[in-house]
Design an enzyme around this catalytic site. Structure first.
Site, mmCIF file in Angstrom:
data_model
loop_
_atom_site.group_PDB
_atom_site.id
_atom_site.type_symbol
_atom_site.label_atom_id
_atom_site.label_comp_id
_atom_site.label_asym_id
_atom_site.label_seq_id
_atom_site.Cartn_x
_atom_site.Cartn_y
_atom_site.Cartn_z
ATOM 1 N N HIS A 244 67.691 16.358 41.119
ATOM 2 C CA HIS A 244 67.178 17.447 41.911
ATOM 3 C C HIS A 244 65.999 18.398 40.224
ATOM 4 C CE1 HIS A 244 67.736 21.877 43.305
ATOM 5 N NE2 HIS A 244 67.087 22.011 42.125
ATOM 6 N N GLU A 245 65.797 18.832 39.224
ATOM 7 C CA GLU A 245 65.314 19.097 38.538
ATOM 8 C C GLU A 245 63.994 17.989 38.372
ATOM 9 O OE1 GLU A 245 65.247 21.928 38.113
ATOM 10 O OE2 GLU A 245 67.307 22.249 38.408
ATOM 11 N N HIS B 152 61.506 18.949 41.145
ATOM 12 C CA HIS B 152 60.781 20.027 41.383
ATOM 13 C C HIS B 152 59.886 19.478 39.976
ATOM 14 C CE1 HIS B 152 62.324 23.660 42.409
ATOM 15 N NE2 HIS B 152 64.452 23.805 41.872
ATOM 16 N N HIS C 265 57.001 17.646 42.621
ATOM 17 C CA HIS C 265 55.806 18.797 43.469
ATOM 18 C C HIS C 265 54.757 19.299 42.212
ATOM 19 C CE1 HIS C 265 56.663 22.561 46.442
ATOM 20 N NE2 HIS C 265 55.547 21.923 46.316
#
Length: 707
Positions: free
Chosen positions: A496-497, A500, A503
């Site tokens: 998940h992290e 980010h 992105h």
């Protein structure tokens, strides 16, 4: 979680404190001397990465003060200029005005989140109102606003590139949202609100971190910890005295509740977490009620019925009513499934010869027994295959290589702020440098709870800078010599992290304020949640799920069990998330004249009126009194975004499944049309252009086992 706001709000996003000492001790240098303060000059390290070997605690305050002073002077010059208003002398000048402050702030709030100390805590407290005042000095400056407003009115005639036009629009929207249209008298009232809110948010974070640290439980009777492995016990050994010390994590439920066999111990641990900031020396009830009431007044002053209505401007949800509509569509199915799960778990309690009514502190312990019985899957069977660094390098990084062609090289020559931090350099498929990544995974007293991503250096073509990005988590640190093994939930958090991070790494913007993750809250969690999907993708899972001792690949039988159990406990998971999301919105739709006499009573009523209390053994993921996302982390009226973007990520993964899955072509298309666009396009249209249609909720319901 990604912190997604401008540098003016950094004091809200990263505030936390602790009395442990960092390695950044003071020196005999004069921190006021620009030539000796490494924060006031560009770093000479690769990618302009912070040189933590030179930075000390005493450097921050003078550097932050100078950064604020430089920006204030630059803003005054822009606002008072007598020359004709142009893009360059107004918008571009404003974009450049905070370069020094952003550099210093990125490092300062990175440290205060991940490795703070007394000195940094004191600086935080002093800086909070200064940052609020700076934001007001910019966005409530009428002369400056009139210049921005004029450019916004004529933007289409200026012959600018699309991103420059978007930058004008972005600044204009920020000014309007911040209160630029208020009367001079109301602006002064707003400034008072903002200063008080900044101070309260800082106070909340300070109190919460102290509560987390002081709430740790010490046990001297080993029998009370029956069910924990010898490795777990070794990692919990109390370094300050006898026995074993269990620290509190930021969520309501605590990971060890799953393993602890002694019911009294489970109850004690659960209640320590549940009441950590309620009725103790670290009580936050007064802080959060004052925050909520003051935010309501701010929303009213700015012309909105409540704070949530003001806050949701520019988001995909747009208004609180749409958030409540989403809740209404999910709550019945979620609570019904949770009730069925509760019945199964209660039956397991009976099967084990116990005679008590299921409580919140029993859920995870007996749910694991249900999972073993239903799916023949024991988490202790899985963990030996999930060693932290292997998951990162052969799982997270491997997925990024397969999808996007990027490669990674560990850098041991880059100074870090803590010995646990790993550093990697990223490269494009053609060998071109992409950026620098810091991985900080283990919990410590100097780190606030949770998991997040942010930048030390933000990508921008304006400054010819590539991103320097960090991920922070709070995995239990193993005892010396023991392997750092993860639960599957922790594996998902790592994916998940890094979603980010991708992105941010793939950002391709001219202007830093539009770069990468600088998007609406209810979109920023989409790339991160989407990246979780690759954790269970067969090719990826087989590559990283290898036994830490033998190197043996995880057996197919275990893989099948993990997939088969994918919808297990999803009623609980969704209900606890909905309960927290609902609390957030309920706190922020109160009217300006509302007086909250009792925070606990408010919470109870908020859950009851939305029927999120029907399964009593499912508490909110965060109670109001320790809900750091909304009272100290920038997600006020925005925690719903995790559910909003969950719909997007399941829908997006459904597209991948229907178009060949894990391929370079699919990854490149997603990168070019979504991950690289930053805040340069309308987010709904961006998604629709990539997907070929509006998002559908059906894939999310299927993934959750709700249809």
């Amino acid at each position: 979680m990604k912190n997604v706001y401008t540098m003016f709000l950094l004091t809200v996003l990263f505030t936390s404190c602790n009395d442990s000492k960092s390695k950044n001790e003071t020196t005999s240098q004069d921190p006021m001397n620009t030539t000796e303060n490494p924060l006031l000059v560009e770093s000479t390290l690769p990618y302009f990465a912070p040189d933590f070997s030179k930075i000390t605690n005493d450097h921050f305050k003078p550097a932050l003060d100078q950064g604020i002073d430089l920006q204030e002077k630059a803003v005054q010059e822009i606002a008072n200029a007598s020359t004709e208003v142009t893009f360059d002398n107004t918008i571009l000048a404003l974009e450049k005005s905070g370069e020094v402050l952003e550099r210093v702030s990125n490092i300062f709030y990175g440290l205060t989140g991940a490795h703070t100390n007394d000195t940094l805590q004191a600086v935080q407290e002093e800086m909070a109102p200064k940052f609020a005042a700076l934001q007001d000095a910019i966005f409530l400056n009428d002369k400056l606003f009139q210049r921005v407003k004029h450019l916004n009115e004529i933007k289409e005639s200026l012959g600018l590139e699309a991103e420059a036009v978007k930058l004008i629009e972005n600044y204009f929207e920020q000014f309007e949202k911040a209160g630029a249209n208020l009367s001079p008298e109301d602006k002064e009232v707003l400034k008072g609100y903002n200063a008080k809110l900044a101070a309260l948010e800082n106070q909340f974070n300070k109190t919460l971190l102290e509560a987390n640290n002081n709430g740790a439980l010490v046990f001297t009777d080993k029998a009370a910890l029956a069910g924990l492995s010898e490795a777990q016990l070794k990692s919990l050994e109390n370094t300050e005295g006898e026995g074993w010390k269990i620290p509190l994590l930021n969520t309501t439920q605590q990971p060890l509740l799953q393993s602890l066999e002694n019911r009294a111990t489970r109850e004690k641990l659960f209640k320590a977490a549940f009441y950590r900031t309620d009725g103790s020396a670290h009580d936050t009830k007064g802080i959060i009620t004052e925050l909520a009431e003051l935010r309501a007044k701010k929303g009213a002053l700015l012309g909105f019925p409540n704070y949530a209505a003001w806050s949701l401007q520019g988001t995909m949800a747009e208004v609180p009513e749409n958030v409540f509509k989403m809740f209404e569509g999910l709550i019945p199915a979620a609570t019904a499934k949770a009730a069925n799960e509760a019945a199964e778990i209660q039956q397991m309690v009976k099967t084990k010869g116990e005679d008590f009514t299921l409580e919140a502190w029993d859920w995870n312990h007996y749910a694991e027994m249900v999972r073993i019985a239903k799916y023949d899957l024991d988490e202790n069977q899985i963990k030996p295959y999930f060693e932290t660094k292997t998951v990162l390098e052969k799982g997270v990084f491997y997925a990024a290589r397969k999808l996007y062609g990027i490669t990674f090289k560990e850098r041991i020559d880059i100074p870090t702020y803590h010995e646990d931090v790993l550093v990697y350099e990223l490269f494009e498929e053609n060998g071109e440098a992409l950026g620098l990544f810091y991985a900080d995974y283990f919990a410590r007293p100097s780190k606030r709870g949770g998991a997040w991503m942010s930048n030390f250096v933000t990508q921008s073509k304006l400054y010819d800078k590539k991103p320097v990005i960090y991920n922070v988590c709070n995995y239990p640190k193993p005892a010396s010599g023991e392997p750092a093994l993860l639960t599957y939930d922790e594996v998902e958090t790592m994916f998940h992290e890094f979603g980010h991070a991708l992105h941010g790494f793939f950002a391709d913007q001219q202007y830093p304020s539009l770069s990468g993750t600088a998007v609406a809250r209810d979109f920023v969690e989409f790339p991160s949640q989407f990246n979780e999907n690759w954790a269970l993708y067969p090719e990826i899972l087989k590559n990283y799920a290898v036994h830490y001792k033998t190197g043996e690949q995880i057996p197919q039988t275990l893989l099948d069990k993990i997939k088969k159990s994918g919808t297990f406990n999803q009623g609980y998971s969704l209900t606890e998330n909905l309960a927290a999301s609902n609390l957030d919105i309920q706190w922020h739709v109160i009217a300006a004249d509302t007086k909250i006499a009792d925070a606990n009573a408010f919470e109870k009523e908020a859950l009851a009126k939305t029927k999120l209390d029907v399964v009593s053994a499912v508490p909110p993921r965060y109670r109001s009194t320790y809900f750091a996302h909304i009272f100290g982390g920038g997600y006020a009226a925005g925690y719903y975004s995790y559910l909003w973007t969950e719909m997007l990520h399941h829908d997006a993964y459904n597209w991948f499944e229907n178009n060949g899955g894990l391929t370079r072509a699919n990854g490149q298309r997603f990168r070019e049309m979504v991950l690289s666009r930053g805040n340069t396009l309308d987010l709904e249209q961006m998604y629709k252009d990539w997907r070929g249609s509006d998002p559908q909720i059906a894939p999310m319901l299927t993934a959750r086992g709700l249809e």
